[in-house]
Design a protein around this motif. Sequence first.
Motif, mmCIF file in Angstrom:
data_model
loop_
_atom_site.group_PDB
_atom_site.id
_atom_site.type_symbol
_atom_site.label_atom_id
_atom_site.label_comp_id
_atom_site.label_asym_id
_atom_site.label_seq_id
_atom_site.Cartn_x
_atom_site.Cartn_y
_atom_site.Cartn_z
ATOM 1 N N ASP A 182 1.043 -0.698 -0.135
ATOM 2 C CA ASP A 182 -0.095 -0.167 0.051
ATOM 3 C C ASP A 182 0.243 1.463 -0.071
ATOM 4 N N VAL A 183 2.278 1.175 0.767
ATOM 5 C CA VAL A 183 3.049 2.275 0.953
ATOM 6 C C VAL A 183 3.543 2.557 -0.607
ATOM 7 N N ASN A 184 3.595 1.345 -1.769
ATOM 8 C CA ASN A 184 4.095 1.517 -2.594
ATOM 9 C C ASN A 184 3.432 2.330 -4.168
ATOM 10 N N ALA A 185 2.095 1.952 -3.757
ATOM 11 C CA ALA A 185 0.886 2.856 -4.011
ATOM 12 C C ALA A 185 1.130 4.163 -3.793
ATOM 13 N N ALA A 186 0.633 3.609 -2.732
ATOM 14 C CA ALA A 186 0.390 5.387 -2.291
ATOM 15 C C ALA A 186 1.627 6.457 -3.095
ATOM 16 N N ILE A 187 2.702 5.662 -2.969
ATOM 17 C CA ILE A 187 3.932 6.874 -3.466
ATOM 18 C C ILE A 187 3.901 7.334 -5.250
ATOM 19 N N ASN A 188 3.656 6.031 -5.301
ATOM 20 C CA ASN A 188 3.078 6.485 -7.028
ATOM 21 C C ASN A 188 1.805 7.630 -6.850
ATOM 22 N N LEU A 189 0.783 7.353 -5.782
ATOM 23 C CA LEU A 189 0.096 8.189 -6.355
ATOM 24 C C LEU A 189 0.232 9.915 -5.781
ATOM 25 N N CYS A 190 1.672 10.111 -4.762
ATOM 26 C CA CYS A 190 1.812 11.096 -5.070
ATOM 27 C C CYS A 190 2.561 12.390 -5.415
#
Length: 192
Positions: A182-190
């Motif tokens: 989920d952190v990986n996905a959040a970084i992509n959305l940053c």
Amino acid sequence: MVQMPLIDDRLPVGVDVGINTLATLSDGTKYENRRPLKVYLRKLRRAGRMLSRKTRFSSNWHKARKRLACIHYRISCIREDSHHKASTSIVRKASAIGIETLNVRGMLKNKKLAKHIADAALSRFLTMIKYKAERRGIPVTEATMFFASSKTCSSCGHKKTELDLSERTYHCGECGFTCDRDVNAAINLCPS
Ligand SMILES: [Zn+2]
């Protein structure tokens, strides 16, 4: 005298939303979804049983229906409260916010009621983040519906063809980057 903060420590934040964990931020912060207390679930089941035993449209049936609706309402208040707390906390620490676009058309097609309700709640949560950010003048970027935030490596940009829901850790075969899914996905959305 009002002291102005000398340093603005707010940063751009990517937000990944989900059913188990309500929100995961690109800085690693997680907001858990508050589940309705067991007491309420028990009350809900009991009220449902009571209702099914009453004669339809009788005055006892109306009473039982009202009782059931009240419990549903209490449960939705618990959820609403945790959504408010999380969205306020997110908006406070962000200089810019990146979120995903929930596939509304796909959501409406979903016939499983539980999943449908959960998706609708997440979509309301994203709306909450959006209006709170807007009130503070914080820009919100929405990723296009087809952006694979979970499948893409936030380090090198490589996109996996498959990513099972059970894989809680993202491991990139190209660059070796390993990170909470989920952190990986959040970084992509940053927003950059
Ligand atoms: Zn990679």
